[in-house]
Enzyme design. Structure first.
Site, PDB file in Angstrom:
ATOM      1  N   HIS A 522       0.866  -1.186   0.000  1.00  0.00           N
ATOM      2  CA  HIS A 522       0.000   0.000   0.000  1.00  0.00           C
ATOM      3  C   HIS A 522       0.899   1.232   0.000  1.00  0.00           C
ATOM      4  O   HIS A 522       2.120   1.122   0.144  1.00  0.00           O
ATOM      5  CB  HIS A 522      -0.874   0.003   1.257  1.00  0.00           C
ATOM      6  CG  HIS A 522      -0.066   0.132   2.523  1.00  0.00           C
ATOM      7  ND1 HIS A 522       0.656  -0.923   3.048  1.00  0.00           N
ATOM      8  CD2 HIS A 522       0.183   1.193   3.332  1.00  0.00           C
ATOM      9  CE1 HIS A 522       1.293  -0.535   4.142  1.00  0.00           C
ATOM     10  NE2 HIS A 522       1.030   0.754   4.333  1.00  0.00           N
ATOM     11  N   ASP A 524       1.074   5.382   1.738  1.00  0.00           N
ATOM     12  CA  ASP A 524       0.552   5.972   2.969  1.00  0.00           C
ATOM     13  C   ASP A 524      -0.323   7.205   2.782  1.00  0.00           C
ATOM     14  O   ASP A 524      -1.091   7.537   3.667  1.00  0.00           O
ATOM     15  CB  ASP A 524       1.711   6.304   3.918  1.00  0.00           C
ATOM     16  CG  ASP A 524       2.321   5.050   4.513  1.00  0.00           C
ATOM     17  OD1 ASP A 524       1.635   4.001   4.485  1.00  0.00           O
ATOM     18  OD2 ASP A 524       3.464   5.102   4.990  1.00  0.00           O
ATOM     19  N   HIS A 594       4.712   0.083  -0.333  1.00  0.00           N
ATOM     20  CA  HIS A 594       5.471  -0.848   0.508  1.00  0.00           C
ATOM     21  C   HIS A 594       4.551  -1.843   1.207  1.00  0.00           C
ATOM     22  O   HIS A 594       3.341  -1.626   1.301  1.00  0.00           O
ATOM     23  CB  HIS A 594       6.283  -0.076   1.547  1.00  0.00           C
ATOM     24  CG  HIS A 594       5.427   0.750   2.472  1.00  0.00           C
ATOM     25  ND1 HIS A 594       4.919   1.973   2.101  1.00  0.00           N
ATOM     26  CD2 HIS A 594       4.977   0.523   3.714  1.00  0.00           C
ATOM     27  CE1 HIS A 594       4.200   2.470   3.089  1.00  0.00           C
ATOM     28  NE2 HIS A 594       4.207   1.609   4.086  1.00  0.00           N
ATOM     29  N   ARG A 604       7.286  -9.352  16.147  1.00  0.00           N
ATOM     30  CA  ARG A 604       8.022  -8.245  15.536  1.00  0.00           C
ATOM     31  C   ARG A 604       7.418  -6.955  16.061  1.00  0.00           C
ATOM     32  O   ARG A 604       6.247  -6.656  15.836  1.00  0.00           O
ATOM     33  CB  ARG A 604       7.860  -8.327  14.025  1.00  0.00           C
ATOM     34  CG  ARG A 604       8.396  -7.149  13.214  1.00  0.00           C
ATOM     35  CD  ARG A 604       7.722  -7.208  11.848  1.00  0.00           C
ATOM     36  NE  ARG A 604       8.316  -6.387  10.808  1.00  0.00           N
ATOM     37  CZ  ARG A 604       7.892  -5.161  10.506  1.00  0.00           C
ATOM     38  NH1 ARG A 604       6.927  -4.592  11.210  1.00  0.00           N
ATOM     39  NH2 ARG A 604       8.439  -4.519   9.488  1.00  0.00           N
TER      40      ARG A 604
END
Ligand SMILES: *[C@@H]1O[C@H](CO)[C@@H](O)[C@H](O)[C@H]1NC(C)=O
Ligand SMILES: *[C@@H]1O[C@H](CO)[C@@H](O)[C@H](O)[C@H]1NC(C)=O
Ligand SMILES: *[C@@H]1O[C@H](CO)[C@@H](O)[C@H](O)[C@H]1NC(C)=O
Length: 682
Positions: A522, A524, A594, A604
């Site tokens: 996507h 931002d 990204h 994570r």
């Protein structure tokens, strides 16, 4: 050779009282002031510290005058030697007459640096504050801030002063501001009112003053200096060593950083800024002759700038027969002198193994000896990295290495211990006793996800649910990322749009043959349309976001790499492995589509950040968080910053918190926004 002494002071105005009332050496006053400060004698410390600042100013004044009076006369062979000796005699006599014994006024390099960093002002703001002289305190604090815009403690202090109703805006002034900047600012404000003609005259004044102040800076380079090493006994070598030091110092006078409205240092040479702005205004005024003169002067800095050449041709056509070919003599001699000094310095670098850091980016390549070009180029690139506001942060992948223009990977933004603290904050947010659970990720059924905003963290800290030092660290780390983005991309002030500490955990037993993403590709601030290879910058995308960042906290998990793609969402152009303290910054648009690879084992954790240039779109939550940071338990935080801030040696700050009632903007609007955001920020 002793004749000059008598002649000399004919033209020199001797300060009244100088002879009977000698200047008190700045370093003595400085150390006395710091001593009194440590004994909490605020008034005494203040008097000494101001005294040191004034003495230093006077000392420089005297040295400038003596320098002007003692011109170097004669230029060649034995004449030169005689001239040098005679000048030394003259200077010594002049300073002795005006100041007393020169040995009293020699400052060590250490003391010079203390003054250069403006340290006395950081103490002065405290003494003024203690003595309840708030306007003076604000001015001293601001002066220190201008010299040290990345000093965390002073940033917070300035914010505190700004919240105090008693302090008027004009008090926030730089007491050491060069005069040209004041005039330049006046010109800018006239310009914003559309008063072009008055503005251009102010700007011309500012240019003249700048050139004069620049001369003063250069003259002071010839002062006495402490020799760091005494091993150069050879006569010629000792002289060239000293001479190149002086030249390097003079070159650095152009470096004087201009503070941008965002509080960031800009790298532009003030002379070029002046000329560029003058060019704009003369063009608007349709004064082609003046505009042509300015472009010609600008071309001295960048002889190969085709845009500028084209503009010049345009002006010359308009002028037709009246084309004078004139340029600014002052700029011409400035550029000529600078270049001839650079040539000498590069010569010394090539033949005498003397190091020279050229501060100018406009230096033409042909000035640099061929043999040095590669080395200089490499050093320049490294220097680019060193201009980052935090010493321990390094550029790991440049935009070029990341195959984009607005992408960068930095390391060392936080250390191992800080990573662990933030990691446990992220996990603790799962709720007491629950271990790390989290909700199912909105992007994949095979991961759980947990998110925490800065405000929520601080609120939880206030109620004792999480460690307060962890929540504060979260705030500070995100601020570091903001400053780094602003500084690396050299933008105007960036505001927080949203900040989210997010942990993604692989769900055990559900990781076989996964081919989905932890977060699909996507962009931002726009809606990615891979088929059209377009990114639509329109709602419901967060169109006001300009930059994004991810600060990673750990690497003990499988998968979870960040990757960038072309607009087709499939062609991967760069892939980054997370690690503790690594910050990836990138422009928020379609050029940086990204995604995040599946996390197939472990957890994570990372802080996701979005920034906007638009003050209107700055998130309300941040200012509430900042109130919590500065406000109610500011006392504790002050204690913390004392031990953490390296540039901070003293205490005496405890009273800020008790004195100041933080303002609390209404939480109504903020609540709605948080709700709206919650869905898509993960
Ligand atoms: C070339 O000159 C133009 C006009 O003065 C200026 O706007 C531009 O930034 C210059 N280009 C470079 C690479 O400095
Ligand atoms: C040049 O100076 C550096 C240190 O400044 C030294 O390490 C190097 O050996 C010197 N090179 C020569 C050729 O003298
Ligand atoms: C950039 O592209 C090159 C060539 O395709 C590739 O080798 C390199 O890994 C890419 N950079 C990153 C950070 O992935």
């Amino acid at each position: 050779m002793c004749g000059p002494l008598l002649l000399l002071f004919g033209g020199l105005l001797v300060l009244p009282g100088t002879l009977t009332d000698p200047l008190s050496p700045p370093d003595l006053q400085l150390w006395a002031g710091l001593d009194l400060f440590s004994r909490e004698d605020w008034a005494g410390a203040q008097a000494q510290l101001w005294g040191s600042v004034r003495s230093l100013r006077e000392l420089r004044e005297v040295r400038l005058r003596c320098g002007t009076e003692c011109k170097l006369r004669g230029t060649q062979g034995p004449q030169l030697e005689e001239a040098v000796l005679s000048r030394a005699d003259c200077l010594l006599g002049c300073e002795r007459l005006l100041l007393g014994e020169p040995s009293l006024y020699r400052l060590t390099q250490e003391t010079e640096r203390v003054f250069q960093r403006g340290l006395p002002y950081n103490y002065l703001q405290v003494t003024h504050y203690k003595l309840e002289e708030l306007d003076e305190a604000a001015a001293a604090a601001f002066t220190f801030y201008v010299k040290n815009p990345h000093h965390e403690q002073i940033q917070e202090d300035i914010q505190r002063y700004r919240r105090m109703k008693e302090i008027q805006e004009p008090s926030f002034q730089d007491l050491e501001q060069p005069q040209y900047k004041t005039v330049y600012a006046q010109a800018l404000s006239l310009l914003s009112e559309g008063k072009l003609r008055v503005a251009v005259r102010r700007l011309e004044d500012s240019l003249k003053i700048y050139l004069m102040e620049h001369e003063d800076c250069r003259a002071l380079c010839e002062g006495t200096r402490e020799q760091e090493s005494e091993i150069y006994k050879d006569f010629s070598y000792a002289i060239s060593q000293y001479y190149t030091e002086v030249l390097q110092c003079k070159q650095n006078c152009a470096l004087e950083p201009t503070l941008r409205p965002s509080g960031e240092h800009s790298k532009q040479d003030p002379l070029i800024s002046h000329l560029s702005l003058l060019l704009d205004i003369y063009t608007k005024l349709e004064d082609w002759e003046a505009a042509a003169e300015i472009v010609r002067s600008l071309l001295l800095f960048q002889p190969r700038n085709e845009t500028a050449k084209e503009r010049l041709r345009g002006y010359e056509e308009r002028l037709q027969g009246k084309n004078s070919g004139k340029l600014r003599e002052s700029i011409l001699s400035y550029v000529r002198r600078t270049l001839s000094e650079k040539k000498l310095l590069y010569y010394a670098m090539e033949h005498l193994n003397i190091s020279f850091n050229d501060p100018d980016s406009w230096t033409p390549e042909e000035i640099i000896p061929e043999i040095l070009r590669d080395r200089v180029k490499k050093e320049r690139e490294e220097k680019d990295q060193r201009t980052l506001p935090f010493e321990e942060v390094t550029v790991t992948l440049t935009p070029k290495q990341m195959n984009g223009t607005t992408r960068v990977t930095l390391d060392g933004v936080i250390n191992q211990e800080e990573c662990q603290m933030l990691h446990s904050l992220g996990q603790a947010a799962g709720g007491p006793g629950s271990g790390f659970r989290g909700r199912l990720s909105p992007h994949t059924p095979r991961e759980r996800i947990q998110g925490l905003t800065v405000l929520r963290a601080l609120q939880m800290a206030a109620s004792g649910a999480v460690d307060s030092s962890h929540a504060r660290l979260y705030y500070r780390a995100s601020e570091r990322a903001r400053v780094l983005a602003q500084s690396y991309f050299d933008t105007e002030k960036l505001h927080f749009s949203f900040t989210h500490l997010v942990c993604r955990s692989a769900i055990e037993g559900e990781q076989d043959s996964r081919n989905d993403f932890s977060h699909p590709v996507h962009a931002d601030n726009c809606i990615l349309d891979p088929e059209e290879r377009e990114c639509w910058k329109e709602p419901p995308a967060y169109v006001h976001r300009d930059y994004s960042g991810v600060l990673y906290l750990n690497d003990d998990f499988q998968g979870g790499d960040l990757f960038f793609t072309e607009l087709d969402a499939t062609t991967v152009t760069a892939e980054i492995r997370p690690s503790c303290g690594r910050l990836v910054l990138f422009g928020a648009g379609g050029e940086n589509a990204h995604g995040v690879r599946a996390v197939t084992r472990g957890t994570r954790c990372a802080i996701a950040l979005w920034f906007t240039k638009s003050a209107v779109h700055a998130e309300q939550e941040r200012s509430l968080a900042s109130d919590l940071m500065m406000g109610s338990d500011g006392h504790k935080q002050n204690k913390e910053s004392e031990t953490k801030n390296t540039g901070r040696e003293t205490s005496g700050r405890e009273t800020f918190a008790s004195k100041e009632e933080p303002e609390r903007p209404s939480g109504r609007r903020q609540k709605k926004r948080v709700n709206r955001k919650f869905e898509d920020e993960l």
